[in-house]
Write a protein that holds these residues in place. Sequence first.
Motif, PDB file in Angstrom:
ATOM      1  N   GLN A 194       0.683  -1.137  -0.028  1.00 40.00           N
ATOM      2  CA  GLN A 194      -0.123  -0.001   0.076  1.00 40.00           C
ATOM      3  C   GLN A 194       0.904   1.218   0.003  1.00 40.00           C
ATOM      4  OE1 GLN A 194      -2.687  -0.785   3.084  1.00 40.00           O
ATOM      5  NE2 GLN A 194      -4.199  -1.894   2.135  1.00 40.00           N
ATOM      6  N   ALA A 195       2.125   1.308   0.451  1.00 40.32           N
ATOM      7  CA  ALA A 195       2.864   2.372   0.204  1.00 40.32           C
ATOM      8  C   ALA A 195       3.663   2.357  -0.915  1.00 40.32           C
ATOM      9  CB  ALA A 195       4.174   2.247   1.414  1.00 40.32           C
ATOM     10  N   MET A 196       4.389   3.571  -1.368  1.00 43.30           N
ATOM     11  CA  MET A 196       5.058   3.865  -2.739  1.00 43.30           C
ATOM     12  C   MET A 196       6.440   4.184  -2.062  1.00 43.30           C
ATOM     13  SD  MET A 196       4.326   2.554  -5.492  1.00 43.30           S
ATOM     14  CE  MET A 196       2.996   1.794  -5.887  1.00 43.30           C
ATOM     15  N   PRO A 197       7.474   3.732  -2.337  1.00 42.65           N
ATOM     16  CA  PRO A 197       7.555   2.415  -3.114  1.00 42.65           C
ATOM     17  C   PRO A 197       7.291   1.390  -2.357  1.00 42.65           C
ATOM     18  CG  PRO A 197       9.647   3.091  -2.420  1.00 42.65           C
ATOM     19  CD  PRO A 197       8.719   4.398  -1.854  1.00 42.65           C
ATOM     20  N   VAL A 198       6.775   0.178  -3.013  1.00 40.94           N
ATOM     21  CA  VAL A 198       6.504  -0.934  -2.311  1.00 40.94           C
ATOM     22  C   VAL A 198       7.844  -1.762  -1.562  1.00 40.94           C
ATOM     23  CG1 VAL A 198       5.631  -3.293  -2.658  1.00 40.94           C
ATOM     24  CG2 VAL A 198       4.659  -1.449  -4.292  1.00 40.94           C
ATOM     25  N   GLU A 199       7.547  -2.063  -0.343  1.00 39.86           N
ATOM     26  CA  GLU A 199       8.442  -2.441   0.638  1.00 39.86           C
ATOM     27  C   GLU A 199       8.468  -4.040   0.674  1.00 39.86           C
ATOM     28  OE1 GLU A 199      10.229  -0.050   3.807  1.00 39.86           O
ATOM     29  OE2 GLU A 199       9.459  -1.839   4.937  1.00 39.86           O
ATOM     30  N   VAL A 200       9.414  -4.584   0.510  1.00 41.42           N
ATOM     31  CA  VAL A 200       9.409  -6.101   0.886  1.00 41.42           C
ATOM     32  C   VAL A 200      10.680  -6.267   1.926  1.00 41.42           C
ATOM     33  CG1 VAL A 200      10.127  -8.513  -0.081  1.00 41.42           C
ATOM     34  CG2 VAL A 200       8.763  -6.738  -1.613  1.00 41.42           C
ATOM     35  N   GLN A 201      10.132  -7.228   3.025  1.00 40.04           N
ATOM     36  CA  GLN A 201      11.225  -7.330   4.038  1.00 40.04           C
ATOM     37  C   GLN A 201      11.270  -8.808   4.081  1.00 40.04           C
ATOM     38  OE1 GLN A 201       9.586  -5.684   7.748  1.00 40.04           O
ATOM     39  NE2 GLN A 201      10.629  -3.639   7.278  1.00 40.04           N
ATOM     40  N   VAL A 202      12.605  -9.462   4.274  1.00 38.30           N
ATOM     41  CA  VAL A 202      12.867 -10.923   4.615  1.00 38.30           C
ATOM     42  C   VAL A 202      13.129 -10.604   6.208  1.00 38.30           C
ATOM     43  CG1 VAL A 202      14.319 -12.831   4.344  1.00 38.30           C
ATOM     44  CG2 VAL A 202      13.802 -11.226   2.128  1.00 38.30           C
ATOM     45  N   VAL A 203      12.288 -11.867   6.901  1.00 34.97           N
ATOM     46  CA  VAL A 203      12.633 -11.642   8.280  1.00 34.97           C
ATOM     47  C   VAL A 203      12.729 -12.991   8.591  1.00 34.97           C
ATOM     48  CG1 VAL A 203      10.874 -11.463  10.394  1.00 34.97           C
ATOM     49  CG2 VAL A 203      10.510  -9.824   8.435  1.00 34.97           C
ATOM     50  N   GLN A 204      13.851 -13.186   9.349  1.00 35.06           N
ATOM     51  CA  GLN A 204      14.368 -14.316  10.038  1.00 35.06           C
ATOM     52  C   GLN A 204      13.959 -14.521  11.326  1.00 35.06           C
ATOM     53  OE1 GLN A 204      18.182 -15.804   8.821  1.00 35.06           O
ATOM     54  NE2 GLN A 204      17.959 -17.580   9.739  1.00 35.06           N
ATOM     55  N   ASP A 205      13.121 -15.448  11.885  1.00 31.98           N
ATOM     56  CA  ASP A 205      12.727 -15.579  13.286  1.00 31.98           C
ATOM     57  C   ASP A 205      11.802 -14.325  13.494  1.00 31.98           C
ATOM     58  OD1 ASP A 205      13.685 -18.366  13.556  1.00 31.98           O
ATOM     59  OD2 ASP A 205      15.749 -17.580  13.881  1.00 31.98           O
ATOM     60  N   ARG A 206      12.508 -13.507  14.257  1.00 32.10           N
ATOM     61  CA  ARG A 206      11.720 -12.047  14.487  1.00 32.10           C
ATOM     62  C   ARG A 206      12.795 -10.785  13.968  1.00 32.10           C
ATOM     63  NH1 ARG A 206       7.665 -12.477  18.333  1.00 32.10           N
ATOM     64  NH2 ARG A 206       7.328 -14.640  19.030  1.00 32.10           N
ATOM     65  N   ASP A 207      13.668 -11.094  13.420  1.00 35.49           N
ATOM     66  CA  ASP A 207      14.427 -10.169  12.963  1.00 35.49           C
ATOM     67  C   ASP A 207      14.548  -9.823  11.447  1.00 35.49           C
ATOM     68  OD1 ASP A 207      15.764  -9.875  15.563  1.00 35.49           O
ATOM     69  OD2 ASP A 207      17.079 -11.649  15.269  1.00 35.49           O
ATOM     70  N   VAL A 208      14.312  -8.446  11.238  1.00 39.89           N
ATOM     71  CA  VAL A 208      14.235  -8.000   9.707  1.00 39.89           C
ATOM     72  C   VAL A 208      15.961  -8.138   9.293  1.00 39.89           C
ATOM     73  CG1 VAL A 208      13.892  -6.138   8.214  1.00 39.89           C
ATOM     74  CG2 VAL A 208      12.495  -6.658   9.936  1.00 39.89           C
ATOM     75  N   VAL A 209      16.065  -9.218   8.256  1.00 40.73           N
ATOM     76  CA  VAL A 209      17.446  -9.249   7.770  1.00 40.73           C
ATOM     77  C   VAL A 209      17.780  -8.587   6.306  1.00 40.73           C
ATOM     78  CG1 VAL A 209      17.849 -11.440   9.060  1.00 40.73           C
ATOM     79  CG2 VAL A 209      16.948 -11.513   6.951  1.00 40.73           C
ATOM     80  N   LEU A 210      16.596  -8.173   5.755  1.00 41.03           N
ATOM     81  CA  LEU A 210      16.735  -7.510   4.290  1.00 41.03           C
ATOM     82  C   LEU A 210      15.416  -6.794   4.101  1.00 41.03           C
ATOM     83  CD1 LEU A 210      18.376  -7.349   1.944  1.00 41.03           C
ATOM     84  CD2 LEU A 210      17.187  -9.265   1.042  1.00 41.03           C
ATOM     85  N   THR A 211      15.629  -5.585   3.686  1.00 42.12           N
ATOM     86  CA  THR A 211      14.574  -4.563   3.189  1.00 42.12           C
ATOM     87  C   THR A 211      14.976  -4.220   1.625  1.00 42.12           C
ATOM     88  OG1 THR A 211      14.068  -3.838   5.281  1.00 42.12           O
ATOM     89  CG2 THR A 211      13.068  -2.532   3.882  1.00 42.12           C
ATOM     90  N   GLU A 212      14.060  -4.342   0.974  1.00 48.02           N
ATOM     91  CA  GLU A 212      13.895  -3.761  -0.514  1.00 48.02           C
ATOM     92  C   GLU A 212      12.737  -3.098  -0.853  1.00 48.02           C
ATOM     93  OE1 GLU A 212      16.386  -4.170  -2.751  1.00 48.02           O
ATOM     94  OE2 GLU A 212      17.770  -5.545  -1.640  1.00 48.02           O
ATOM     95  N   ARG A 213      13.264  -2.183  -1.678  1.00 44.57           N
ATOM     96  CA  ARG A 213      12.125  -1.386  -2.060  1.00 44.57           C
ATOM     97  C   ARG A 213      11.806  -1.443  -3.757  1.00 44.57           C
ATOM     98  NH1 ARG A 213      13.992   1.054   2.321  1.00 44.57           N
ATOM     99  NH2 ARG A 213      12.481   1.532   3.945  1.00 44.57           N
ATOM    100  N   PHE A 214      10.650  -1.194  -4.124  1.00 43.87           N
ATOM    101  CA  PHE A 214      10.456  -1.281  -5.764  1.00 43.87           C
ATOM    102  C   PHE A 214       9.276  -0.384  -6.090  1.00 43.87           C
ATOM    103  CE2 PHE A 214      11.735  -5.257  -3.930  1.00 43.87           C
ATOM    104  CZ  PHE A 214      12.619  -5.763  -4.839  1.00 43.87           C
TER     105      PHE A 214
END
Length: 78
Positions: free
Chosen positions: A30-50
């Motif tokens: 719903q946000a611009m740019p679109v955000e994708v997060q990779v979460v390992q267990d409870r930690d955000v390990v990667l954030t990408e925006r498109f």
Amino acid sequence: MSSYNVEPGARILWCLRRRKSDVRCVIYPQAMPVEVQVVQDRDVVLTERFQEEWVALSWAGAYSERLRQQGWFDSPGD
């Protein structure tokens, strides 16, 4: 599997597991740019925006395939 709640409007695209660790891919379309997060267990390990959701979804699919090649496997979501 550890519990992980997403914010309203976000959704989990996939969940993978290896040994005792879980990894999830969460998209915030719903946000611009679109955000994708990779979460390992409870930690955000990667954030990408498109700029577009379809590009984010394509990237997330390719990322999950790379993890599967490294021994991660499908895990049921919460």
